[in-house]
Scaffold this active site. Sequence first.
Site: not given
Ligand SMILES: *Cc1c(COP(=O)(O)O)cnc(C)c1O
Length: 423
Positions: A138, A150, A157, A159, A318, A362
């Site tokens: 983002y 963890c 998970c 990941r 996922d 997301k």
């Molecule tokens: C979930 C996520 C975030 C944070 O997303 P928000 O909607 O701001 O909570 C940032 N980077 C990655 C790669 C994510 O998967």
Amino acid sequence: MHSDTSSPGGEDPPPGQRLTQLKQFHSAGRGFWRDVSEADWNDWHWQLKHRISSLEQLERLLPSLTPEEHAGTQLANHKLALGITPYFFNLIDPADEHCPIRRQVVPRVEETHSASWELSDPCGEDSHSPVPGLVHRYPDRVLFLVTDRCASYCRYCTRSRLVSNASGYDFHPHFDQQIAYIRNHPEIRDVLLSGGDPLLFSDEKLDHLLSQLRAIPHVEFLRIGTRIPVFLPQRITPQLCATLKKHHPLFISIHTNHPRELTIEVREALGRLADAGVPLGNQTVLLRHVNDDVTVMQALVQKLLMCRVKPYYIYQCDPISGSAHLRTSVAKGLELMEALRGHTSGYAVPTYVIDAPGGGGKVPVSPEYVLSRAADRVVIRNYEGKVFEYIEGAKRPTAFKVSENFDAPAVPSPQVVEPGMWR
Ligand SMILES: *Cc1c(COP(=O)(O)O)cnc(C)c1O
């Protein structure tokens, strides 16, 4: 003991009574470990050292281990390690094969089945990683993976390719490179520490890392994603809280899926974090036979508010390889959202998201409340299904002109409120 999901053959009490039951706070105490001293039990290092991590331990503690669990556990350490803290293990109902706690942490043979559309990196994180351990997907924020370990391992998970290192991913974050990248990218104003679980670090190590991030002028906001308050509430010591408090604004997102995870111990740990001024959110993964049930989800979100935690996201599970037995439909997710919005406190209603496979990020999905839209009106429905029309009007009023039919209310004279007047 208790059977909280609508288990096959089980007789469920009426929904209102079931909601009340699910929202009660319990403690399993030392349970199976009643001979251990109170001091050891409350020591988070003791808890980590005594995790259930082998088939032999699991068989000894869970005589009701099913053939599916037995076979799954034999294979687990090649994919995603088995690890359950004694504290969390005590929340399992040994008599209930369908126990929602058990489904989250005890491996099953279905983990070895994978469909062609399932992925080992469902969110496409590796392709958005400018330096090892950093995901910049983002514009204004990064995901900073600080460790692959963890306190306990969730079987779904997202990941699992790197977490616990069972599949030999060889995860070695380079903090210097990650921090240099953040320093060199002034658009990054939000850093989210995750992993693995960042709260496994010692207080000193965490303090050092947070200080380095805080020293970057354009980093406005820090947050930590952790399941430690749920798996290992003993870790939330007053010293840890004092360390976190030095680095505000710092938010924490916890991860709970079922109301039974919110025990007396967890409520106290979350209270300590909240008292240190840390705003708390929760992320839930929608899981089959764990929380794909309206009453369970209502109990979870309402109980979270009682623990001073704002439900933040519900994730569609996922398409991680070997998780088909834990996934449920988007239709079910929408049904749960429909049952929350309007029916309970707005603060209790999270956003339902699908992390778009391949790295799309997301995407919120919501029941449809806008029935139709025209240039001058929208037709909407409320949570009860009643339909309303909101007129937008094509014309805007002219500025600086008081309407002729406007009747200005009289300005009330100020009144001093004396102590005792409101008693
Ligand atoms: C979930 C996520 C975030 C944070 O997303 P928000 O909607 O701001 O909570 C940032 N980077 C990655 C790669 C994510 O998967």
